[in-house]
Design a protein around this motif. Structure first.
Motif, PDB file in Angstrom:
ATOM      1  N   LYS A  40       0.862  -1.181   0.000  1.00 24.83           N
ATOM      2  CA  LYS A  40       0.000   0.000   0.000  1.00 24.83           C
ATOM      3  C   LYS A  40       0.904   1.238   0.000  1.00 24.83           C
ATOM      4  O   LYS A  40       1.880   1.291   0.741  1.00 24.83           O
ATOM      5  CB  LYS A  40      -0.881  -0.019   1.245  1.00 24.83           C
ATOM      6  CG  LYS A  40      -1.809   1.169   1.368  1.00 24.83           C
ATOM      7  CD  LYS A  40      -2.645   1.040   2.639  1.00 24.83           C
ATOM      8  CE  LYS A  40      -3.517   2.260   2.823  1.00 24.83           C
ATOM      9  NZ  LYS A  40      -4.309   2.153   4.058  1.00 24.83           N
ATOM     10  N   PRO A  41       0.617   2.232  -0.838  1.00 26.33           N
ATOM     11  CA  PRO A  41       1.464   3.429  -0.885  1.00 26.33           C
ATOM     12  C   PRO A  41       1.530   4.140   0.468  1.00 26.33           C
ATOM     13  O   PRO A  41       0.529   4.280   1.162  1.00 26.33           O
ATOM     14  CB  PRO A  41       0.778   4.329  -1.916  1.00 26.33           C
ATOM     15  CG  PRO A  41      -0.077   3.416  -2.717  1.00 26.33           C
ATOM     16  CD  PRO A  41      -0.481   2.288  -1.804  1.00 26.33           C
ATOM     17  N   LEU A  42       2.743   4.571   0.833  1.00 26.45           N
ATOM     18  CA  LEU A  42       2.983   5.268   2.096  1.00 26.45           C
ATOM     19  C   LEU A  42       3.865   6.477   1.852  1.00 26.45           C
ATOM     20  O   LEU A  42       4.401   6.663   0.758  1.00 26.45           O
ATOM     21  CB  LEU A  42       3.701   4.343   3.089  1.00 26.45           C
ATOM     22  CG  LEU A  42       2.977   3.090   3.545  1.00 26.45           C
ATOM     23  CD1 LEU A  42       3.910   2.222   4.381  1.00 26.45           C
ATOM     24  CD2 LEU A  42       1.748   3.450   4.344  1.00 26.45           C
ATOM     25  N   ASP A  43       4.063   7.269   2.903  1.00 27.03           N
ATOM     26  CA  ASP A  43       5.007   8.374   2.813  1.00 27.03           C
ATOM     27  C   ASP A  43       6.435   7.817   2.830  1.00 27.03           C
ATOM     28  O   ASP A  43       6.639   6.608   2.910  1.00 27.03           O
ATOM     29  CB  ASP A  43       4.778   9.380   3.950  1.00 27.03           C
ATOM     30  CG  ASP A  43       4.862   8.747   5.327  1.00 27.03           C
ATOM     31  OD1 ASP A  43       5.501   7.686   5.467  1.00 27.03           O
ATOM     32  OD2 ASP A  43       4.286   9.319   6.263  1.00 27.03           O
ATOM     33  N   ALA A  44       7.397   8.669   2.768  1.00 28.09           N
ATOM     34  CA  ALA A  44       8.796   8.233   2.677  1.00 28.09           C
ATOM     35  C   ALA A  44       9.402   7.857   4.020  1.00 28.09           C
ATOM     36  O   ALA A  44      10.590   7.572   4.081  1.00 28.09           O
ATOM     37  CB  ALA A  44       9.622   9.336   2.016  1.00 28.09           C
ATOM     38  N   VAL A  45       8.615   7.843   5.092  1.00 27.93           N
ATOM     39  CA  VAL A  45       9.147   7.554   6.424  1.00 27.93           C
ATOM     40  C   VAL A  45       8.645   6.216   6.952  1.00 27.93           C
ATOM     41  O   VAL A  45       9.412   5.442   7.503  1.00 27.93           O
ATOM     42  CB  VAL A  45       8.771   8.692   7.414  1.00 27.93           C
ATOM     43  CG1 VAL A  45       9.257   8.375   8.811  1.00 27.93           C
ATOM     44  CG2 VAL A  45       9.321  10.011   6.942  1.00 27.93           C
ATOM     45  N   ARG A  46       7.374   5.935   6.763  1.00 32.98           N
ATOM     46  CA  ARG A  46       6.776   4.726   7.328  1.00 32.98           C
ATOM     47  C   ARG A  46       7.158   3.489   6.523  1.00 32.98           C
ATOM     48  O   ARG A  46       7.415   3.554   5.326  1.00 32.98           O
ATOM     49  CB  ARG A  46       5.259   4.864   7.370  1.00 32.98           C
ATOM     50  CG  ARG A  46       4.815   5.978   8.301  1.00 32.98           C
ATOM     51  CD  ARG A  46       3.338   6.216   8.283  1.00 32.98           C
ATOM     52  NE  ARG A  46       2.609   5.004   8.622  1.00 32.98           N
ATOM     53  CZ  ARG A  46       1.335   4.808   8.310  1.00 32.98           C
ATOM     54  NH1 ARG A  46       0.657   5.731   7.660  1.00 32.98           N
ATOM     55  NH2 ARG A  46       0.737   3.692   8.655  1.00 32.98           N
ATOM     56  N   ARG A  47       7.192   2.332   7.202  1.00 28.98           N
ATOM     57  CA  ARG A  47       7.526   1.074   6.537  1.00 28.98           C
ATOM     58  C   ARG A  47       6.333   0.150   6.411  1.00 28.98           C
ATOM     59  O   ARG A  47       6.292  -0.694   5.530  1.00 28.98           O
ATOM     60  CB  ARG A  47       8.643   0.369   7.295  1.00 28.98           C
ATOM     61  CG  ARG A  47       9.991   1.017   7.042  1.00 28.98           C
ATOM     62  CD  ARG A  47      10.749   1.172   8.339  1.00 28.98           C
ATOM     63  NE  ARG A  47      12.083   1.693   8.142  1.00 28.98           N
ATOM     64  CZ  ARG A  47      12.424   2.916   8.463  1.00 28.98           C
ATOM     65  NH1 ARG A  47      11.556   3.754   8.945  1.00 28.98           N
ATOM     66  NH2 ARG A  47      13.662   3.322   8.288  1.00 28.98           N
ATOM     67  N   PHE A  48       5.352   0.281   7.309  1.00 26.47           N
ATOM     68  CA  PHE A  48       4.140  -0.541   7.292  1.00 26.47           C
ATOM     69  C   PHE A  48       2.932   0.362   7.424  1.00 26.47           C
ATOM     70  O   PHE A  48       2.973   1.362   8.133  1.00 26.47           O
ATOM     71  CB  PHE A  48       4.155  -1.559   8.438  1.00 26.47           C
ATOM     72  CG  PHE A  48       5.292  -2.535   8.337  1.00 26.47           C
ATOM     73  CD1 PHE A  48       5.215  -3.630   7.493  1.00 26.47           C
ATOM     74  CD2 PHE A  48       6.453  -2.359   9.067  1.00 26.47           C
ATOM     75  CE1 PHE A  48       6.268  -4.525   7.386  1.00 26.47           C
ATOM     76  CE2 PHE A  48       7.508  -3.250   8.972  1.00 26.47           C
ATOM     77  CZ  PHE A  48       7.411  -4.333   8.123  1.00 26.47           C
ATOM     78  N   CYS A  49       1.830  -0.015   6.774  1.00 24.58           N
ATOM     79  CA  CYS A  49       0.628   0.812   6.826  1.00 24.58           C
ATOM     80  C   CYS A  49      -0.136   0.638   8.127  1.00 24.58           C
ATOM     81  O   CYS A  49      -0.869   1.529   8.537  1.00 24.58           O
ATOM     82  CB  CYS A  49      -0.282   0.508   5.629  1.00 24.58           C
ATOM     83  SG  CYS A  49      -0.887  -1.187   5.563  1.00 24.58           S
ATOM     84  N   CYS A  50       0.034  -0.511   8.795  1.00 23.66           N
ATOM     85  CA  CYS A  50      -0.659  -0.750  10.062  1.00 23.66           C
ATOM     86  C   CYS A  50       0.107  -1.793  10.877  1.00 23.66           C
ATOM     87  O   CYS A  50       1.006  -2.458  10.378  1.00 23.66           O
ATOM     88  CB  CYS A  50      -2.094  -1.211   9.819  1.00 23.66           C
ATOM     89  SG  CYS A  50      -2.213  -2.757   8.910  1.00 23.66           S
ATOM     90  N   LYS A  51      -0.286  -1.943  12.116  1.00 20.76           N
ATOM     91  CA  LYS A  51       0.373  -2.877  13.033  1.00 20.76           C
ATOM     92  C   LYS A  51       0.212  -4.319  12.553  1.00 20.76           C
ATOM     93  O   LYS A  51       1.135  -5.115  12.665  1.00 20.76           O
ATOM     94  CB  LYS A  51      -0.223  -2.701  14.432  1.00 20.76           C
ATOM     95  CG  LYS A  51       0.345  -3.584  15.481  1.00 20.76           C
ATOM     96  CD  LYS A  51       1.555  -2.982  16.098  1.00 20.76           C
ATOM     97  CE  LYS A  51       1.962  -3.809  17.301  1.00 20.76           C
ATOM     98  NZ  LYS A  51       3.111  -3.255  17.952  1.00 20.76           N
ATOM     99  N   SER A  52      -0.950  -4.670  11.984  1.00 24.03           N
ATOM    100  CA  SER A  52      -1.171  -6.053  11.549  1.00 24.03           C
ATOM    101  C   SER A  52      -0.236  -6.434  10.399  1.00 24.03           C
ATOM    102  O   SER A  52       0.230  -7.568  10.328  1.00 24.03           O
ATOM    103  CB  SER A  52      -2.631  -6.288  11.168  1.00 24.03           C
ATOM    104  OG  SER A  52      -3.004  -5.477  10.091  1.00 24.03           O
ATOM    105  N   CYS A  53       0.061  -5.514   9.497  1.00 20.38           N
ATOM    106  CA  CYS A  53       1.014  -5.791   8.417  1.00 20.38           C
ATOM    107  C   CYS A  53       2.417  -5.982   8.989  1.00 20.38           C
ATOM    108  O   CYS A  53       3.164  -6.841   8.539  1.00 20.38           O
ATOM    109  CB  CYS A  53       1.017  -4.672   7.382  1.00 20.38           C
ATOM    110  SG  CYS A  53      -0.315  -4.776   6.173  1.00 20.38           S
ATOM    111  N   CYS A  54       2.756  -5.200  10.000  1.00 23.56           N
ATOM    112  CA  CYS A  54       4.074  -5.321  10.633  1.00 23.56           C
ATOM    113  C   CYS A  54       4.224  -6.692  11.293  1.00 23.56           C
ATOM    114  O   CYS A  54       5.237  -7.359  11.124  1.00 23.56           O
ATOM    115  CB  CYS A  54       4.248  -4.203  11.650  1.00 23.56           C
ATOM    116  SG  CYS A  54       5.877  -4.143  12.394  1.00 23.56           S
TER     117      CYS A  54
END
Length: 65
Positions: A40-54
């Protein structure tokens, strides 16, 4: 010879392997502009869109070692 099966079957002990610590996992991945698990597209800082994906990414990383 008695062929009766026992009512309770004891299991062997399970081996539990700890997942990598989430902060440590996140720190090792470079930001790529998309979620490392679902893309899922994110900003240049985050690595995961949500805790469940992490958490899902950490579980997969554990099995691919």
């Amino acid at each position: 010879m008695d062929s009766k099966q026992p009512d309770v079957v004891e299991c062997e002990a399970e081996v539990v392997v700890a997942l990598p610590a989430l902060p440590d996992l996140i720190a090792t991945l470079p930001a790529k502009g998309a979620c490392w698990y679902c893309d899922k597209p994110l900003d240049a800082v985050r690595r995961f869109c949500c805790k469940s994906c992490c958490v899902a990414y950490a579980e997969e990383a554990q099995y691919h070692r």
